[in-house]
Design an enzyme around this catalytic site. Structure first.
Site, mmCIF file in Angstrom:
data_model
loop_
_atom_site.group_PDB
_atom_site.id
_atom_site.type_symbol
_atom_site.label_atom_id
_atom_site.label_comp_id
_atom_site.label_asym_id
_atom_site.label_seq_id
_atom_site.Cartn_x
_atom_site.Cartn_y
_atom_site.Cartn_z
ATOM 1 C CB SER A 34 -3.183 -3.772 2.101
ATOM 2 O OG SER A 34 -2.122 -3.679 2.555
ATOM 3 C CE1 TYR A 47 -0.070 -6.243 -1.800
ATOM 4 C CE2 TYR A 47 0.486 -4.365 -0.087
ATOM 5 C CZ TYR A 47 -0.153 -5.522 -0.580
ATOM 6 O OH TYR A 47 -1.245 -6.186 0.193
#
Length: 93
Positions: A34, A47
């Site tokens: 990501s 995250y």
């Protein structure tokens, strides 16, 4: 749950296929990282920590098994226009 999905899941998947790939002397593992893998963005914990760990896992596995014909890489897509992302973007002027 975040670590279980984003980090442990990749490790368990890689571990499940590595022995067969090593035996064949070929294979490729591709993980989904990501944009959070490269920068800590406020209010997104845990995250980005999981995605940073994912990059470490990918790099380590890639170095460990390259000589045996196994490639390990990650792709890191940017933001996808989901409601969560739109809500986050709307917090800025």
């Amino acid at each position: 749950r975040c670590f279980a999905v984003d980090l442990d899941g990749v490790w368990y998947s890689a571990r499940a296929v590595l022995s067969a790939m090593r035996a064949r002397k070929q294979g490729s593992i591709v993980a989904i990282a990501s944009c959070h893998s490269f920068a800590i963005i406020p209010s997104t914990f845990p995250y980005p920590v999981a995605k940073h760990g994912l990059l470490g896992l990918v790099r380590s596995l890639g170095i460990q098994y390259a000589a045996e014909g196994v490639r390990v890489n990650a792709v890191a897509p940017g933001y996808i226009e989901t409601q969560i992302a739109v809500d986050y973007w709307n917090t800025f002027p």
